[in-house]
Write an enzyme that holds these catalytic residues in place. Sequence first.
Site, PDB file in Angstrom:
ATOM      1  N   SER A 329      -7.959  -4.688  -3.496  1.00 44.66           N
ATOM      2  CA  SER A 329      -7.970  -3.884  -2.269  1.00 44.66           C
ATOM      3  C   SER A 329      -9.352  -3.680  -1.678  1.00 44.66           C
ATOM      4  O   SER A 329      -9.474  -3.150  -0.575  1.00 44.66           O
ATOM      5  CB  SER A 329      -7.353  -2.514  -2.554  1.00 44.66           C
ATOM      6  N   HIS A 374       4.775   4.318   1.782  1.00 40.71           N
ATOM      7  CA  HIS A 374       3.939   5.225   2.551  1.00 40.71           C
ATOM      8  C   HIS A 374       4.575   5.654   3.862  1.00 40.71           C
ATOM      9  O   HIS A 374       3.933   6.227   4.710  1.00 40.71           O
ATOM     10  CB  HIS A 374       2.592   4.537   2.855  1.00 40.71           C
ATOM     11  N   CYS A 387      -2.648   1.089   1.379  1.00 41.13           N
ATOM     12  CA  CYS A 387      -1.271   0.652   1.491  1.00 41.13           C
ATOM     13  C   CYS A 387      -1.202  -0.872   1.508  1.00 41.13           C
ATOM     14  O   CYS A 387      -1.777  -1.525   2.361  1.00 41.13           O
ATOM     15  CB  CYS A 387      -0.645   1.207   2.769  1.00 41.13           C
TER      16      CYS A 387
END
Lengths: 681, 374
Positions: A329, A374, A387
């Site tokens: 990420s 989410h 996310c």
Amino acid sequence: MEKRVTVKSEREEYRLFRSRAYVAALIVLIALSLVFARLVFLQMNQFEHFTALSKENYQKRIPIPPVRGLIYDRNGVVLADNHIEYVLEAAEDDVKDMPETLSRLMQLLPISLQEVNKYKQKLRVNSRFLPVVLRKNLTEKEIAIFSANRSRFPGFRVSVRVQRNYPLGSLASHLIGYVGRIDKRDLKNFNESEKINYNGTTHIGKSGIEKQYESRLHGQAGYELTEVDAHGKPQLKLDEKAPITGEDLFLSIDIELQIKAEQILAEHNGAAVAIDPRNGEVLAMASMPTYDPNLFVNGISYANYNALRDNIDNPLYNRALQGSYPPGSTIKPMAAISGLNSGVVTPTSSVYGKGYYQIPGNKRKFRCWKKVGHSHISLNRAIYQSCDVYFYDLAFRMGIKRYSKAMARFGFGLRTGIDLPHESKALMPTAEWKRKRFDKFWYPGDTVNSGIGQGFFTATPLQLAHATAIMANRGRQYRPHVLRATRVSRNLPKKLVTPEKLPSVGVTKLRYWDDVVRGMINVVHGEHGTARASAAGAKYRYAGKTGTAQVFGIAQNKEYDASKLKKKLHDHSLFVAFAPIENPRIALAIIAENAGGGSKVAAPLARQLLDTYLLTPQQKEELMASDDSSKSDSSPSLMNINKLREAVETKRRLKTQALINNSNNNSNNGTKSKTIIRPVQ
Amino acid sequence: MNLKNSSGFSSYIFRWLASLDLVLLVALALLIALGTMILFSASGENMNMMNKHTIHLILATIVMLVATQLSSDLLRRWSFWIYIFGVAVLVLVLVQGTMGKGAQRWLEIGSLRFQPSEVMKLAVPMMVASYLSKKSLPPSFKDVFVACMLVLVPMLLIVKQPDLGTSLLVGCAGFFVIYFAGLPWKWLGATIAALAIAAPLVFYFGMHDYQRQRVLTLFDPAADRLGSGYHIIQSTIAIGSGGFYGKGWLNGDQSRLDFLPERHTDFIFAVFGEEFGLLGNAILFVLYLFIIWRGLYLAMKGHDTFARLLGGSLSLTFFIYLLVNTGMVSGILPVVGVPLPLISYGGTSLVTLMAAFGLLMGLRRRKRGYDQNT
């Protein structure tokens, strides 16, 4: 036929002789002229040729190797210097009665029989006029004893030898590198002028800075022109040229930060890279575990080398530069910029995160780390809550071609061009690459995985730090570099290296930077940021991004024991950050291998690094006072670098000593702890 | 001259001095002075060697002065016995050598060592001259054949020692007598042709390995850089690097630093060339040429045929010394152990050569004393 005259005629015989004598005189003249012509040829026509040959005969050019330049950190802490060693030596020709002299020397000095035998062996091999070392590493006491008695040992003398030394031992060893003996491969790579310049040199940079800046560190060799006789015995000095010392290098590394980086990674394998975004200077580059470069200087023993090579933690490998990790990420901020630029997302557009993502018309589910999803999520939250679904969608909609190209603007899949050898470019995958590499089609699923820094996508810690620096700089970028300044001579001022500006990463709207950076700030300072815990009590504001990279498909040696194998399959913990937000002075990337989640491990470690670099000494002391649980080494200052280094060293030694099961020449360790770190102006 | 009638010792001394050839004497003195200078340098300024050299010079001068007093009649009468004695000693040396090991050139009588082959350099031309001078000249085929035999026997004995250099010099000395006696040009041509044909045969079958190697080395010194080629390489470097003016006395790098082997004996010419250059070589060659020509002139003035033949042969032998040595040192002739006449260090050669010059000067007289003007 006429009848022969048998009566002797004195007159006739005189005439006969006279004519023969004239002929003889002529022949003599001609013959001597021929020899003389040869002399004219030798002494006039070939004069220069033979003069050269004559000089080649009796003039011996003895090279004087230059002193290698030193390496300092940005504050003048010595990272590599030259250790002076005193040796006792003598040439065979200079000693009248060698066996007798040696036995007397053995009575005077603690010289072992082994040393004597080795010496005798070397004498047999070497020229009788060449000095051979009898005893190395003379102590001051031994020198004093010998000097007082030197008249009893004509021919023997104490001389100085210089050897490369790394006073900080394993610290930053991947970065600094090491020198080793010049080998056949080095010789083959030399051009003509280098061959001359390296004539008297024994060592050459083999890795790291020592290799990268070999030509600057080495200097120019001098020489001594000596007259020698046919047996090679020197007669007198004809000419002399002093060598020019190699340049001193000042690295951009801040040794305090470097120590901290190695210290926090000591428990994990991993790497940390910190860059000053304002100019591309690398402030720290740690790769753990490390090794002691001093072992390599005079040729590493097989046992030591095998121990290092076979170590499953692979200490010789520079993870910061060569380690290709799935970035996870941590690349989401860059992906976000790419998405905004291409128009597939806007700062306000949102995606419905239902816990997984499905490519239209395909049943396969790409899971988000948050199983419940989410719900409706926009760019800002997609970053600070990391996310996955948002970025799956982003990448899918961009398509791999556009996505790859956009990410390459941040340096992914490219070498940064840092001034260090053997940099890896890791991989920013494309459809073409996959076809070439595996002869397989690129699937949309591959694109989706790339969106969250997984799949084929890999990056080096240096690339991550560099990309983060670009984020911190709002697109402006400088080539990362380690060399900050050079100094030709100790008396001359340093010459700073001009940072190389690279083409900026452009955005269609300038506010995109703020939109993405806001997400990164919320990662650490936001109420729901993934790294909010690690930012508690920070004296400055910073931006960051966590990453948790799945380890898969990496071929691991199957012989490792089960517990280790299990550990190797744990997630990598990553974190990128820059600080302070207003005027970023540091951008960093940190990866702890198989350490778990990014927010849990890498983020707190990154916080320690930022504290180390950004806090003033007073703030650090306050921090130390308020936090008793952490020991003094959690807040280092230049004053206690030694202590810190020793702490790191001990940890490292405990780890590697267990593996290096030989008790031989680790005498360096003793001297190292005595080394004083002296800052220079 | 008014002293002519004065009797007694002083008049004897005067006549004795008058019998010397002052022109040749001055030339020889100059050459020896030059030679002594270069020997000092070549010996590495070794005083011990210079002292020995001085003794050699004194000895050689005495022998020369004595030789001037030997009339051609006397020599002719002695030549046969000297020759027989010489051959006998050569055989003796050879037998001694066969029983011992390797080369045997020396005969030791008590503490005195002497090289019998050296005597043959004088004995052979004397013998051949004595033989041919009795014949009517130009010589018949039979005379030439006998003369050749007289030359070949000692030549072969010396080659067996083995000493190719001396053998060649002895052969030359004998051959020159035959030449001066009037050997027909046709025969000379034929002999040279025969030699040219025989040379390869001698090379392959008649030479020792080391001799063959020396010849091969001449054509390609670099092939054996550290072996037999080393001498030639180093001597040509020495000469060539001397240039026009030379490196100066005592300043020859090749010789001073020991790169030049045999530098005070057979290769002393390289030292000379290195230190005195082409200029010095020119002076040296003019001096040598003058001495040879003067020798031929003195031979022409010889009292009788025997004197002339011997004188011519001695002069040309001296020339052969010079030619072979300088040719070898400058790399155009194979390496043969022949010294540079009157310059190379070595007593025997010096004494023999000076004796030869003494004989040359005495050739004008028939008997000892004052009857040379007839």
